[in-house]
Write an enzyme that holds these catalytic residues in place. Structure first.
Site: not given
Ligand code: PGA
Length: 253
Positions: A94, A164
């Protein structure tokens, strides 16, 4: 293939009572879903609370350790521990972890460990900012290729790629979500890179999901126009009512 909606709770909530409330509300909202898999990724310490409450919800971790053997690794949580406690998925790479210093090499190792421990690995890739010359595409290519380096095909079959863009994450730049048409183009690039790694047959079936300021108003656009297999939801996964709407729309799309 079922749609995949992944709730990334990040470092929330600060009380177990609230975590249980949120989990139970989400469980109720997910009870009638037929075409959607919902994965809750709470902070590590809440996983064992939810592990035994089998329901439609699946559990995921927000990270796994870089170490693959038990031992003297203070503060680390291994993929095997996560698997044994009932987690099925792990978010890896992430952008909020990359910011803390996680390199593509570390992420590559974590992906290999998670997959060989039997977890489904959600590899996050995405640029910090977008330029007009398309240099950000090279950045995405590098993150993805480096993240998958030396992984065998039999492991890659349990991979999910989350596109993302860091700038689209809520609270980051204020830009809000990416637009579905651009996301579609980037998923085409991601699929091509996956083909190089895993061949056409396997890569065709690997889910690519989108994350970054997803809410109940924009989710349908991503599922239809971007043709993603699902979404990674941060902020809005902490609001049980809004998240309930998101998973319902996903199920009906
Ligand atoms: P957001 O976060 O939905 O709050 O933008 C997504 C994520 O960072 O995973």
């Amino acid at each position: 293939m079922k749609k995949l909606i992944v709730a990334n709770w990040k470092m929330n909530p600060s009380e177990l009572k609230e975590a249980k409330r949120l989990f139970n509300k989400t469980k109720q909202a997910a009870a009638r879903l037929t075409k959607t898999e919902v994965v809750i990724c709470p902070p590590f310490i809440y996983l064992s609370e939810f592990g035994s409450r089998a329901s439609k919800l699946k559990l995921g971790a927000q990270d796994v350790s870089f170490f693959d053997f038990d031992g003297a690794h203070t503060g680390e949580i291994s993929a095997k521990m996560l698997k044994n406690i009932g987690a099925k998925y792990a978010i890896i790479g992430h952008s909020e972890r990359r910011k803390l210093g996680e390199t593509n090499e570390i992420i590559n190792k974590k992906i290999g460990i998670a997959l060989s421990s039997g977890l489904k690995a959600i590899l996050c890739v995405g640029e910090e900012s977008r330029d007009n010359d398309g240099r950000f595409l090279g950045f995405i290519r590098e993150e993805l290729s480096a993240g998958l380096r030396c992984l065998s095909r039999h492991l890659i079959k349990n991979l999910i790629v989350a596109y993302e863009p860091a700038w689209a994450i809520s609270g980051r730049s204020g830009a809000g979500a990416d637009n579905p048409d651009d996301v579609f183009k980037i998923t085409v690039l991601i699929r091509k890179i996956l083909m190089d790694f895993a061949g056409n047959d396997l890569s065709r079936n690997l889910p690519i999901i989108y994350g970054g300021s997803v809410n109940s108003e924009n989710i349908a656009g991503f599922l239809k126009k971007s043709q993603v297999s699902g979404l990674l939801v941060g902020g809005k996964s902490l609001d049980s009512e809004e998240f309930g709407k998101i998973i319902k729309i996903a199920d009906q799309s």
